[in-house]
Write a protein that holds these residues in place. Structure first.
Motif, PDB file in Angstrom:
ATOM      1  N   ARG A 186     -24.758 -50.302 -14.688  1.00  0.00           N
ATOM      2  CA  ARG A 186     -25.411 -48.992 -14.637  1.00  0.00           C
ATOM      3  C   ARG A 186     -25.035 -48.250 -13.352  1.00  0.00           C
ATOM      4  NH1 ARG A 186     -29.602 -52.656 -16.273  1.00  0.00           N
ATOM      5  NH2 ARG A 186     -30.555 -52.138 -18.276  1.00  0.00           N
ATOM      6  N   GLY A 187     -25.220 -46.954 -13.366  1.00  0.00           N
ATOM      7  CA  GLY A 187     -25.068 -46.190 -12.138  1.00  0.00           C
ATOM      8  C   GLY A 187     -26.158 -46.571 -11.153  1.00  0.00           C
ATOM      9  N   TYR A 188     -25.859 -46.454  -9.857  1.00  0.00           N
ATOM     10  CA  TYR A 188     -26.837 -46.835  -8.832  1.00  0.00           C
ATOM     11  C   TYR A 188     -26.778 -45.828  -7.694  1.00  0.00           C
ATOM     12  CZ  TYR A 188     -29.262 -49.691  -5.287  1.00  0.00           C
ATOM     13  OH  TYR A 188     -30.131 -50.155  -4.332  1.00  0.00           O
ATOM     14  N   ALA A 189     -27.912 -45.261  -7.369  1.00  0.00           N
ATOM     15  CA  ALA A 189     -28.038 -44.340  -6.238  1.00  0.00           C
ATOM     16  C   ALA A 189     -29.193 -44.802  -5.367  1.00  0.00           C
ATOM     17  CB  ALA A 189     -28.289 -42.918  -6.734  1.00  0.00           C
ATOM     18  N   VAL A 190     -29.166 -44.422  -4.110  1.00  0.00           N
ATOM     19  CA  VAL A 190     -30.208 -44.831  -3.161  1.00  0.00           C
ATOM     20  C   VAL A 190     -30.865 -43.594  -2.567  1.00  0.00           C
ATOM     21  CG1 VAL A 190     -30.635 -45.887  -0.897  1.00  0.00           C
ATOM     22  CG2 VAL A 190     -29.191 -47.059  -2.580  1.00  0.00           C
ATOM     23  N   VAL A 191     -32.179 -43.651  -2.443  1.00  0.00           N
ATOM     24  CA  VAL A 191     -32.937 -42.618  -1.743  1.00  0.00           C
ATOM     25  C   VAL A 191     -33.632 -43.257  -0.552  1.00  0.00           C
ATOM     26  CG1 VAL A 191     -34.916 -41.069  -1.850  1.00  0.00           C
ATOM     27  CG2 VAL A 191     -33.277 -41.114  -3.724  1.00  0.00           C
ATOM     28  N   LEU A 192     -33.340 -42.733   0.624  1.00  0.00           N
ATOM     29  CA  LEU A 192     -34.011 -43.151   1.861  1.00  0.00           C
ATOM     30  C   LEU A 192     -35.106 -42.132   2.123  1.00  0.00           C
ATOM     31  CD1 LEU A 192     -30.807 -44.053   3.903  1.00  0.00           C
ATOM     32  CD2 LEU A 192     -32.298 -45.608   2.625  1.00  0.00           C
ATOM     33  N   ASN A 193     -36.332 -42.532   1.844  1.00  0.00           N
ATOM     34  CA  ASN A 193     -37.466 -41.621   1.920  1.00  0.00           C
ATOM     35  C   ASN A 193     -38.178 -41.752   3.274  1.00  0.00           C
ATOM     36  OD1 ASN A 193     -39.260 -39.681   0.896  1.00  0.00           O
ATOM     37  ND2 ASN A 193     -40.660 -41.243   0.168  1.00  0.00           N
ATOM     38  N   GLN A 194     -39.126 -40.865   3.503  1.00  0.00           N
ATOM     39  CA  GLN A 194     -39.934 -40.858   4.729  1.00  0.00           C
ATOM     40  C   GLN A 194     -39.080 -40.517   5.954  1.00  0.00           C
ATOM     41  OE1 GLN A 194     -41.693 -44.789   4.683  1.00  0.00           O
ATOM     42  NE2 GLN A 194     -43.130 -44.274   3.050  1.00  0.00           N
ATOM     43  N   CYS A 195     -38.086 -39.668   5.764  1.00  0.00           N
ATOM     44  CA  CYS A 195     -37.289 -39.193   6.907  1.00  0.00           C
ATOM     45  C   CYS A 195     -38.057 -38.052   7.579  1.00  0.00           C
ATOM     46  CB  CYS A 195     -35.916 -38.730   6.436  1.00  0.00           C
ATOM     47  SG  CYS A 195     -34.889 -40.053   5.780  1.00  0.00           S
ATOM     48  N   ASP A 196     -39.155 -38.418   8.242  1.00  0.00           N
ATOM     49  CA  ASP A 196     -40.126 -37.435   8.712  1.00  0.00           C
ATOM     50  C   ASP A 196     -39.762 -36.784  10.041  1.00  0.00           C
ATOM     51  OD1 ASP A 196     -41.450 -38.297   6.474  1.00  0.00           O
ATOM     52  OD2 ASP A 196     -42.922 -39.508   7.553  1.00  0.00           O
ATOM     53  N   THR A 197     -38.868 -37.399  10.814  1.00  0.00           N
ATOM     54  CA  THR A 197     -38.471 -36.850  12.106  1.00  0.00           C
ATOM     55  C   THR A 197     -36.956 -36.895  12.228  1.00  0.00           C
ATOM     56  OG1 THR A 197     -38.505 -38.964  13.290  1.00  0.00           O
ATOM     57  CG2 THR A 197     -40.605 -37.753  13.127  1.00  0.00           C
ATOM     58  N   GLU A 198     -36.444 -36.180  13.208  1.00  0.00           N
ATOM     59  CA  GLU A 198     -35.007 -36.174  13.436  1.00  0.00           C
ATOM     60  C   GLU A 198     -34.514 -37.560  13.830  1.00  0.00           C
ATOM     61  OE1 GLU A 198     -31.209 -34.817  13.425  1.00  0.00           O
ATOM     62  OE2 GLU A 198     -33.025 -33.805  12.712  1.00  0.00           O
ATOM     63  N   GLU A 199     -35.315 -38.285  14.605  1.00  0.00           N
ATOM     64  CA  GLU A 199     -34.932 -39.639  15.008  1.00  0.00           C
ATOM     65  C   GLU A 199     -34.807 -40.560  13.797  1.00  0.00           C
ATOM     66  OE1 GLU A 199     -36.569 -43.344  17.803  1.00  0.00           O
ATOM     67  OE2 GLU A 199     -37.705 -41.474  17.667  1.00  0.00           O
ATOM     68  N   ILE A 200     -35.788 -40.476  12.906  1.00  0.00           N
ATOM     69  CA  ILE A 200     -35.745 -41.309  11.703  1.00  0.00           C
ATOM     70  C   ILE A 200     -34.576 -40.898  10.817  1.00  0.00           C
ATOM     71  CG2 ILE A 200     -36.970 -41.946   9.587  1.00  0.00           C
ATOM     72  CD1 ILE A 200     -39.583 -41.620  11.147  1.00  0.00           C
ATOM     73  N   ARG A 201     -34.328 -39.600  10.755  1.00  0.00           N
ATOM     74  CA  ARG A 201     -33.214 -39.124   9.924  1.00  0.00           C
ATOM     75  C   ARG A 201     -31.879 -39.692  10.418  1.00  0.00           C
ATOM     76  NH1 ARG A 201     -32.308 -35.161   6.235  1.00  0.00           N
ATOM     77  NH2 ARG A 201     -30.145 -34.443   6.080  1.00  0.00           N
ATOM     78  N   LYS A 202     -31.707 -39.781  11.721  1.00  0.00           N
ATOM     79  CA  LYS A 202     -30.466 -40.328  12.267  1.00  0.00           C
ATOM     80  C   LYS A 202     -30.305 -41.803  11.871  1.00  0.00           C
ATOM     81  CE  LYS A 202     -30.049 -37.152  16.173  1.00  0.00           C
ATOM     82  NZ  LYS A 202     -30.113 -36.999  17.659  1.00  0.00           N
ATOM     83  N   LYS A 203     -31.416 -42.528  11.880  1.00  0.00           N
ATOM     84  CA  LYS A 203     -31.368 -43.925  11.439  1.00  0.00           C
ATOM     85  C   LYS A 203     -30.978 -43.999   9.971  1.00  0.00           C
ATOM     86  CE  LYS A 203     -34.903 -45.496  14.725  1.00  0.00           C
ATOM     87  NZ  LYS A 203     -36.269 -46.075  14.866  1.00  0.00           N
ATOM     88  N   ALA A 204     -31.556 -43.104   9.180  1.00  0.00           N
ATOM     89  CA  ALA A 204     -31.251 -43.080   7.755  1.00  0.00           C
ATOM     90  C   ALA A 204     -29.782 -42.732   7.518  1.00  0.00           C
ATOM     91  CB  ALA A 204     -32.156 -42.086   7.037  1.00  0.00           C
ATOM     92  N   GLU A 205     -29.243 -41.843   8.328  1.00  0.00           N
ATOM     93  CA  GLU A 205     -27.829 -41.480   8.189  1.00  0.00           C
ATOM     94  C   GLU A 205     -26.922 -42.667   8.481  1.00  0.00           C
ATOM     95  OE1 GLU A 205     -27.556 -38.173  10.822  1.00  0.00           O
ATOM     96  OE2 GLU A 205     -28.191 -36.699   9.297  1.00  0.00           O
ATOM     97  N   ARG A 206     -27.335 -43.501   9.429  1.00  0.00           N
ATOM     98  CA  ARG A 206     -26.542 -44.703   9.719  1.00  0.00           C
ATOM     99  C   ARG A 206     -26.632 -45.697   8.563  1.00  0.00           C
ATOM    100  NH1 ARG A 206     -28.529 -43.733  15.131  1.00  0.00           N
ATOM    101  NH2 ARG A 206     -30.250 -45.215  14.851  1.00  0.00           N
ATOM    102  N   ILE A 207     -27.820 -45.816   7.966  1.00  0.00           N
ATOM    103  CA  ILE A 207     -27.965 -46.691   6.805  1.00  0.00           C
ATOM    104  C   ILE A 207     -27.112 -46.158   5.650  1.00  0.00           C
ATOM    105  CG2 ILE A 207     -29.579 -47.514   5.035  1.00  0.00           C
ATOM    106  CD1 ILE A 207     -31.748 -47.540   7.212  1.00  0.00           C
ATOM    107  N   ALA A 208     -27.135 -44.854   5.447  1.00  0.00           N
ATOM    108  CA  ALA A 208     -26.335 -44.248   4.386  1.00  0.00           C
ATOM    109  C   ALA A 208     -24.853 -44.537   4.592  1.00  0.00           C
ATOM    110  CB  ALA A 208     -26.588 -42.741   4.336  1.00  0.00           C
ATOM    111  N   GLN A 209     -24.399 -44.463   5.828  1.00  0.00           N
ATOM    112  CA  GLN A 209     -22.994 -44.747   6.110  1.00  0.00           C
ATOM    113  C   GLN A 209     -22.680 -46.211   5.825  1.00  0.00           C
ATOM    114  OE1 GLN A 209     -20.470 -42.722   6.793  1.00  0.00           O
ATOM    115  NE2 GLN A 209     -19.131 -44.517   6.753  1.00  0.00           N
ATOM    116  N   GLY A 210     -23.591 -47.097   6.185  1.00  0.00           N
ATOM    117  CA  GLY A 210     -23.400 -48.521   5.911  1.00  0.00           C
ATOM    118  C   GLY A 210     -23.344 -48.808   4.420  1.00  0.00           C
ATOM    119  N   GLY A 215     -19.630 -49.398  -0.821  1.00  0.00           N
ATOM    120  CA  GLY A 215     -19.315 -48.826  -2.122  1.00  0.00           C
ATOM    121  C   GLY A 215     -20.430 -48.052  -2.789  1.00  0.00           C
ATOM    122  N   ILE A 216     -21.543 -47.834  -2.087  1.00  0.00           N
ATOM    123  CA  ILE A 216     -22.653 -47.064  -2.646  1.00  0.00           C
ATOM    124  C   ILE A 216     -22.580 -45.662  -2.055  1.00  0.00           C
ATOM    125  CG2 ILE A 216     -25.164 -46.910  -2.914  1.00  0.00           C
ATOM    126  CD1 ILE A 216     -25.210 -49.982  -2.455  1.00  0.00           C
TER     127      ILE A 216
END
Length: 227
Positions: A186-210, A215-216
């Motif tokens: 099946r197709g697979y997508a990921v949502v990183l939720n609760q990106c409530d601050t700029e600091e958290i968003r930067k962490k999420a961006e690093r996870i997204a890159q990883g 391959g995701i």
């Protein structure tokens, strides 16, 4: 949400993981409804019965669709919740919908989850799985943020005192023993939720890159306010 844009061909979409599945599901349902789609929302496990958009009968489903909004269906369950309808009834309702969103996993309010045997509950009709992680888990001890801690220990050798890191999040989200369990072809997508601050968003961006390095490629960062 970027990931949803690229998956318009998917009719049945299941949400798994933890940290905002229900909120995300209703947001996607509303967005698709506004674009003219007949949207059905339900569960293969349990969700809280909503105050609005609940359809008890098939005619209620059609009425909500005619009004330009989504319809939520499910069998009444204890604690003000809805459980899965019978396969026959759910599939009959799904047949008339343009898009179906199913919550296919439970996490009891935790931002992270490692599924056990029998979880998640994915219907054969599901062609896209969205794995959700709440970013509030980063920096917390596993015993505080992870649902099914015993599975996290068994599958990933994590202890209750292990602190959740970006690297651990990447591992759980990308693993067939973690959030990607039973996805298969099946197709697979990921949502990183609760990106409530700029600091958290930067962490999420690093996870997204990883995740992209694994391959995701379809990863979205989300934040939902009180409204």
């Amino acid at each position: 949400m970027t990931a949803s844009e690229g998956y318009r061909e998917h009719k049945v979409i299941s949400l798994v993981g933890a940290g905002g599945k229900t909120t995300l599901m209703y947001a996607l349902a509303e967005r698709c409804s506004r674009r003219g789609a007949s949207v059905l929302v339900s569960t293969t496990t349990h969700i809280y019965k909503p105050k609005e958009h609940f359809a008890e009968r098939e005619e209620d489903v059609r009425r909500l669709w005619a009004a330009g909004t989504y319809a939520v269906v499910g069998a009444d369950a204890p604690g003000g919740k809805l459980s899965k309808l019978s396969d026959e009834r759910l599939r009959a309702l799904m047949a008339g919908a343009d898009r179906v969103f199913l919550e296919a996993d439970g996490s009891k309010g935790h931002p992270c989850k490692v599924p056990r045997q029998g979880e998640p509950v994915l219907l054969p009709e599901t062609s896209l799985v969205i794995g959700v992680l709440g970013m509030s888990c980063i920096g917390q001890k596993m015993q505080a943020c992870c649902f099914r801690m015993e599975e996290a220990a068994k599958k990933f050798r994590l202890t209750p005192d292990t602190v959740m890191t970006e690297e651990i999040a990447i591992t759980i989200l990308s693993s067939g023993s973690g959030t990607r369990k039973d996805v298969g072809s099946r197709g697979y997508a990921v949502v990183l939720n609760q990106c409530d601050t700029e600091e958290i968003r930067k962490k999420a961006e690093r996870i997204a890159q990883g995740l992209k390095e694994k391959g995701i490629a379809d990863v979205a960062l989300t934040h939902f306010g009180k409204k």
